[in-house]
Motif scaffolding. Structure first.
Motif, PDB file in Angstrom:
ATOM      1  N   UNK A 235       0.816  -1.206   0.000  1.00 21.94           N
ATOM      2  CA  UNK A 235       0.000   0.000   0.000  1.00 21.94           C
ATOM      3  C   UNK A 235       0.855   1.265   0.000  1.00 21.94           C
ATOM      4  N   UNK A 236       0.479   2.185  -0.886  1.00 18.44           N
ATOM      5  CA  UNK A 236       1.183   3.464  -0.968  1.00 18.44           C
ATOM      6  C   UNK A 236       0.201   4.627  -0.774  1.00 18.44           C
ATOM      7  N   UNK A 237      -0.948   4.328  -0.159  1.00 13.68           N
ATOM      8  CA  UNK A 237      -1.979   5.350   0.042  1.00 13.68           C
ATOM      9  C   UNK A 237      -2.301   5.988  -1.309  1.00 13.68           C
ATOM     10  N   UNK A 238      -2.177   7.306  -1.412  1.00  9.81           N
ATOM     11  CA  UNK A 238      -2.414   7.987  -2.682  1.00  9.81           C
ATOM     12  C   UNK A 238      -1.148   8.597  -3.270  1.00  9.81           C
ATOM     13  N   UNK A 239       0.005   8.077  -2.846  1.00 14.57           N
ATOM     14  CA  UNK A 239       1.288   8.625  -3.279  1.00 14.57           C
ATOM     15  C   UNK A 239       1.695   8.038  -4.625  1.00 14.57           C
ATOM     16  N   UNK A 240       0.944   8.394  -5.661  1.00 15.03           N
ATOM     17  CA  UNK A 240       1.153   7.817  -6.979  1.00 15.03           C
ATOM     18  C   UNK A 240       1.080   8.929  -8.022  1.00 15.03           C
ATOM     19  N   UNK A 241       2.071   8.956  -8.889  1.00 13.42           N
ATOM     20  CA  UNK A 241       2.167   9.979  -9.927  1.00 13.42           C
ATOM     21  C   UNK A 241       2.211   9.319 -11.297  1.00 13.42           C
ATOM     22  N   UNK A 242       1.740  10.048 -12.301  1.00 15.62           N
ATOM     23  CA  UNK A 242       1.757   9.575 -13.687  1.00 15.62           C
ATOM     24  C   UNK A 242       2.517  10.559 -14.566  1.00 15.62           C
ATOM     25  N   UNK A 243       3.312  10.009 -15.486  1.00 16.70           N
ATOM     26  CA  UNK A 243       4.098  10.810 -16.414  1.00 16.70           C
ATOM     27  C   UNK A 243       3.851  10.335 -17.844  1.00 16.70           C
ATOM     28  N   UNK A 244       4.009  11.273 -18.765  1.00 20.30           N
ATOM     29  CA  UNK A 244       3.959  10.992 -20.196  1.00 20.30           C
ATOM     30  C   UNK A 244       5.346  11.279 -20.771  1.00 20.30           C
TER      31      UNK A 244
END
Lengths: 124, 107
Positions: B28-37
């Motif tokens: 689990x990473x809670x909401x610590x998630x990023x997206x890149x293009x």
């Protein structure tokens, strides 16, 4: 405008050293953590190292730990990556990137500004 | 270490299609998630941070969702400029690893 400009890449023999620089402008450099991320030819992004806004904390990927050193000079608005004992597998484009938020935990805002990258080729 | 996986590794889609990419964390990473293009020969660009927050200047057709271990990036109507590789990245731990990427190309 907010900008990061890397320099210092080149062709180097295995076992030798190289120092990369990342010049920052357009923002308060001393308030943000900074990262190095690399990308080998045809491969995905690999996180390399991070340094906190004040330089007090540094973390490294296992693949470079003990060989690479991240540092910063807040008086010069510059980030560095000292790379020693280079290997062929270190060949990549190296990007510096700024954290999205100021201070501790700034990476919760992602990496919002990236440089154009500098190419390191390790070959005999 | 927290490992990230993405699916699919690649997909083919047409302009106007709705596209969904999935990212999974090994814990689990809670909401610590990023997206890149990332487009060929260019630096990555931040699209989404904190799982669902749209980065300034990013078109609203991009959206993110999820928490814990499972996350999704959705492009509501694919545009020609969206053909690229997309990476997720966790920022929960001190070692903020990226996922392996999902390449979106033209059908």
């Amino acid at each position: 405008q907010v900008q990061l400009v890397e320099s210092g890449g080149g062709v180097v023999q295995p076992g030798r050293s190289l120092r990369l620089s990342c010049a920052a402008s357009g923002f308060t450099f001393s308030s943000y953590g900074m990262h190095w991320v690399r990308q080998a030819p045809g491969k995905g992004l690999e996180w390399v190292a991070v340094i906190s806004y004040d330089g007090s904390n540094k973390y490294y990927a296992d693949s470079v730990k003990g060989r690479f050193t991240i540092s910063r000079d807040n008086s010069k608005n510059t980030l560095y990556l000292q790379m020693n004992s280079l290997r062929a597998e270190d060949t990549a484009v190296y990007y510096c990137a700024k954290e999205g938020f100021e201070g501790d935990g700034g990476n919760s805002g992602g990496m919002d500004v990236w440089g154009q990258g500098t190419t390191v080729t390790v070959s005999s | 270490d927290i490992q990230m996986t993405q699916s699919p590794s690649s997909l083919s889609a047409s302009v106007g299609d709705r596209v969904t990419i999935t990212c999974r964390a090994s814990q689990s990473i809670s909401s610590y998630l990023n997206w890149y293009q990332q487009k060929p020969g260019k630096a990555p660009k931040l699209l989404i941070y904190a799982a669902s927050s749209l980065q300034s200047g990013v078109p609203s057709r991009f959206s993110g969702s999820g928490s814990g271990t499972d996350f999704t990036l959705t492009i509501s109507s694919l545009q020609p400029e969206d053909f690229a590789t997309y990476y997720c990245q966790q920022s929960y731990s001190t070692l903020p690893f990226f996922g392996p990427g999902t390449k979106v190309d033209i059908k």
